[in-house]
Design an enzyme around this catalytic site. Structure first.
Site, PDB file in Angstrom:
ATOM      1  N   ASP A 314      -4.241   0.493  19.689  1.00 44.06           N
ATOM      2  CA  ASP A 314      -4.662  -0.042  18.403  1.00 44.06           C
ATOM      3  C   ASP A 314      -3.709  -1.123  17.899  1.00 44.06           C
ATOM      4  OD1 ASP A 314      -6.400   0.196  15.984  1.00 44.06           O
ATOM      5  OD2 ASP A 314      -4.506   0.769  15.041  1.00 44.06           O
ATOM      6  N   GLU A 367      -6.675  -3.595  21.800  1.00 45.14           N
ATOM      7  CA  GLU A 367      -7.396  -4.118  20.642  1.00 45.14           C
ATOM      8  C   GLU A 367      -6.504  -5.229  20.091  1.00 45.14           C
ATOM      9  OE1 GLU A 367      -8.384  -4.361  16.311  1.00 45.14           O
ATOM     10  OE2 GLU A 367      -6.914  -2.865  16.897  1.00 45.14           O
TER      11      GLU A 367
END
Length: 631
Positions: A314, A367
């Site tokens: 993330d 990401e």
């Protein structure tokens, strides 16, 4: 309970690895570990707290009183406090009471290496030692081919707390999910699931992205063995598992990692590098060896102990740049005078090298929302070492295009074609994630213009375009049946919508697209290579039509794809094709079973009429707001 007995599981080699940031299995040493010492059963505790002058284990076994069970600091300047407490059994709740040298501060902290925690809002760690017998050997032995970069990779992104709830609006347990969720994902033909963070987190509205228990599956859905059962069952059904992993920041909650031993232990001490203004959270000190070992050990823990097949990392962009979300004067350049966080970049490379070296058949997925180069290229040639990267630009451009009324789309065809100018610079995954259906952005369905029929046709076309575009795919739960409302983490998806023909039609479409993707090598064998894609015509702006080919290793597998982004059927539309003979329609998003108009093509024979630079061509009907594929 007896007093603390001096005991250690650390060798001198362990300590040297830890100090140098190279101990990647810290979960085997730090934390709480039930064992037998000198014939007595109990639990060994070890915690890193170098600024402490005293550390006590407090818990329900000693009435949470400080001082009764003080750990011993190691003599080797490692900052590790340890000891064995007889009689402490699995299931015991505990924390560390840390008395710091720093201004005589006391903190009471959950164990950073705890394998289980109390259910929030309670915050104690729990001694845990249950064993789980895995039954996924067949998957583990063969997953290398299922997870390879030339295999179909279609991901269903799931928030476990709101995928489905029971009649009382309570969470399903891991055991219940291992029945309901697994059956659904299998029926829908997804190859993988991705779980939004399952590590323990205190605050439901964070969706799991603010972690306090990096080694503990959240107790909201049951015990750790329940999560293992869920993953095991997915594997037994041929479905891979990706976990969201958050090494970018952590919350300031009193029991968490922040200010752990009265000092900035896990976070960077300079707030310009240690505090995240967007998320009001703390940023790890990526240059501190022991913190690097903590993070890499944590990534490997989930791959090792929970058999996961991939980690989606993330907020990578926030790690890469020192000036991320900061104004001038709020950040300090690196030693070369630029904005790259060299310590974070070094950690990411080390992490990826270790993951791929230690576990066969896994992937790490970034990401990452910027144009940072070589994110998904090997470390050996200067890349960051990820297996894949989310294609955020494609996602943004596609949604901007689809939001427009069809009459205006001819002026914006570049929004769709631009992605092909950079599509093969990385190994891209195409994401329609949870981030696109929250905070007033509307559901995917309600981003689409037009009346009800056109909205659903647009959505079907978007998915058809997505699945035939180079790269792998990710869909957030609910998108697959055209959820009308934005995602709400506090309630179940709107499953009742499946009683309506259009919604069930979208679900059937996604199910069939997944199967079509898996069954046609041209869509995955060269999904990250320019050899796997060829434009037929990207310049027909007036008709808002795109035609292109997807290619596999064998010419006979090549597909011809035509997309019509207007509600006007394109009849007798001529397309140049790569060979003579017959072409058969093999997929059509406008089929009646999906809620479409039912426009379709019979077998088309080529003519020798040159078109689109090809010697042969066919005339076809491209349905309104539809995609059609020929083989």
């Amino acid at each position: 309970m007896g007093n603390v007995i001096p005991h250690s599981v650390f060798s001198e080699f362990d300590i040297n690895l830890f100090k140098s940031g190279k101990h990647y299995r810290l979960y085997e040493k730090l934390g709480s570990h039930p064992m037998e010492v000198n014939g007595e059963k109990g639990t060994y505790f070890a915690v890193w707290a170098p600024s402490a002058k005293a550390v006590s284990v407090v818990g329900d076994f000693n009435y949470w009183l400080e001082g009764d069970h003080k750990l011993n600091v190691r003599w080797d300047a490692s900052g590790i406090w340890e000891g064995f407490i007889p009689g402490v059994k699995p299931g015991t709740k505990y924390k560390y009471k840390i008395h710091s040298h720093n201004q005589d501060i006391k903190t009471e902290k959950a164990d950073p290496f705890a394998r289980y925690s109390e259910q929030p809002p309670k915050t104690a760690s729990v001694v845990w030692d249950k064993t789980y017998k895995w039954k996924d050997k067949k998957w583990m032995d063969t997953r290398k081919e299922k997870n390879s970069l030339d295999a179909p990779y279609s991901v269903y992104e799931v928030h476990l707390g709101s995928w489905k709830k029971n009649e009382k609006n309570e969470f399903l347990t891991y055991e219940e999910l291992s029945k309901d969720l697994v059956a659904y994902v299998k029926e829908m033909n997804f190859t993988h699931v991705e779980f939004m963070p399952v590590m323990e987190y205190p605050y439901d509205p964070s969706w799991g992205y603010q972690l306090t228990g990096y080694f503990a599956p959240t107790s909201r859905f049951g015990e750790p063995e329940g999560l293992k059962l869920l993953i095991d069952t997915l594997h037994q059904n041929g479905i891979g598992v990706i976990l969201d992993w958050v090494p970018s920041h952590f919350p300031e909650d009193a029991h968490g990692l922040g200010f752990f031993d009265g000092s900035s232990l896990y976070e960077h001490p300079d707030r310009r590098r240690g505090y995240h203004p967007d998320w009001k959270s703390l940023i790890f000190n990526y240059g501190r060896n022991e913190v690097r070992a903590f993070l890499i050990s944590n990534a490997l823990f989930w791959l090792d102990q929970y058999h996961v097949d991939g980690l989606r990392v993330d907020a990578v962009a926030s790690m890469l740049y020192l000036d991320y979300s900061r104004d001038e004067g709020e950040w300090e350049p690196n030693i070369y005078g630029n904005n790259e966080n060299l310590e974070a970049i070094s950690l990411i490379r080390e992490l990826n090298e270790e993951v791929y070296k230690s576990f066969e058949g896994v992937q790490t997925i970034a990401e990452e929302s910027t144009s940072f180069s070589m994110v998904s290229r090997p470390v050996s040639i200067g890349g960051l070492g990820f297996g894949m990267k989310w294609m955020m630009g494609w996602m943004h451009d596609s949604l901007e295009y689809f939001k427009k009324e069809p009459v205006y789309r001819r002026h914006h065809q570049n929004d769709l074609t631009f992605s092909m100018t950079y599509a093969f610079t990385e190994n891209f995954m195409l994401p329609f994630s949870h981030d696109e259906v929250v905070y007033g952005k509307q559901s995917l369905l309600y981003k689409m213009p037009g009346d009800e029929w056109q909205r659903f046709a647009n959505l079907r076309l978007l998915f058809g375009y997505m699945f035939t575009h180079p790269g792998t795919n990710l869909l957030f739960m609910g998108a697959e049946f055209g959820q009308s409302s934005e995602w709400n983490f506090e309630q179940s998806l709107d499953w009742h919508l499946l009683q309506y023909e259009f919604h069930d039609g979208v679900r059937q479409l996604v199910k069939d697209l997944n199967k079509f993707y898996r069954d046609h090598p041209a869509l995955f064998e060269k999904q990250f290579s320019s050899e796997g894609f060829q434009w037929i015509d990207y310049g027909d702006h007036e008709n808002s039509v795109l035609t292109y080919m997807r290619k596999g290793h064998k010419e006979e597998d090549d597909l011809v794809i035509a997309c019509n982004f207007t509600p006007v059927p394109r009849e007798k539309y001529r397309i140049g094709v790569p060979r003579s003979g017959q072409f058969k329609e093999v997929f059509n998003t406008d089929a009646k079973k999906y809620g479409g108009s039912g426009s379709k093509n019979t077998i088309r024979k080529t003519s020798k009429k040159s078109w689109h630079g090809k010697d042969h061509s066919i005339e076809v009907t491209i349905p309104p707001l539809g995609m059609v594929v020929f083989l």
